[in-house]
Write a protein that holds these residues in place. Structure first.
Motif, short mmCIF file in Angstrom:
data_model
loop_
_atom_site.label_atom_id
_atom_site.label_comp_id
_atom_site.label_asym_id
_atom_site.label_seq_id
_atom_site.Cartn_x
_atom_site.Cartn_y
_atom_site.Cartn_z
N GLU A 4 0.83 0.52 8.83
CA GLU A 4 1.52 0.17 10.08
C GLU A 4 2.06 1.39 10.82
N TYR A 57 -10.07 -4.49 6.16
CA TYR A 57 -10.60 -4.82 4.85
C TYR A 57 -10.55 -3.55 4.03
N ASP A 104 0.84 -1.19 0.00
CA ASP A 104 0.00 0.00 0.00
C ASP A 104 0.88 1.25 0.00
N ASP A 126 -3.00 -3.06 12.28
CA ASP A 126 -2.60 -4.34 11.71
C ASP A 126 -3.33 -4.52 10.38
N ARG A 127 -2.59 -4.51 9.28
CA ARG A 127 -3.19 -4.61 7.94
C ARG A 127 -4.01 -5.89 7.79
N LYS A 128 -3.63 -6.95 8.50
CA LYS A 128 -4.34 -8.23 8.41
C LYS A 128 -5.75 -8.15 9.01
N LYS A 129 -6.00 -7.15 9.84
CA LYS A 129 -7.30 -6.99 10.47
C LYS A 129 -8.18 -5.96 9.76
#
Length: 132
Positions: free
Chosen positions: A6, A16, A1, A11-14
């Motif tokens: 970060e 959408y 991105d 947290d990018r994993k959390k």
């Protein structure tokens, strides 16, 4: 991105991430494409897909990056300068935060100016200090 999530402690994993508009209007200009602002017709045409995504995800909150995303989510016109940074009730989640789109940095001229704008963007939008 391009916008480094970060750096905000997220947290990018959390998260959408999606686009309110699923196709882009553009004009060819030399060696690149210049994106054009979507019209109300484009926003309305793409809204059903966005609504289905959000109904599946059921987000606790939404951050709209830019006027087009905010208009699509709210179903009305907005003035970014007036509504930026405000928490607004949204039918897709508890709250909607409207902010400027980070790509606005790319439309600026010189690299040092972009760096200063990125610092301003982080500080103004997120009360975050960042050094280039």
């Amino acid at each position: 991105d391009f916008f480094r999530i970060e750096l905000l402690g997220l947290d990018r994993k959390k998260l959408y991430v999606t686009n309110a508009i699923k196709h882009f209007r553009f004009v060819n200009q030399a060696h690149y494409r210049l994106h054009r602002t979507p019209s109300a017709v484009h926003i309305n045409a793409c809204r059903p897909w966005l609504e289905k995504e959000l109904n599946i995800i059921q987000p606790r909150g939404i951050i709209a990056l830019g006027r087009t995303a905010a208009q699509s989510l709210l179903g009305r016109s907005i003035v970014l300068e007036k509504e930026r940074g405000m928490l607004i009730n949204c039918r897709f989640s508890g709250k909607l935060l409207i902010t400027a789109h980070p790509a606005a940095i790319l439309r600026m001229g010189l690299i040092p100016k972009k760096c200063c704008y990125f610092q301003w963007f982080l500080k103004k939008q997120y009360h975050f200090k960042y050094a280039c």
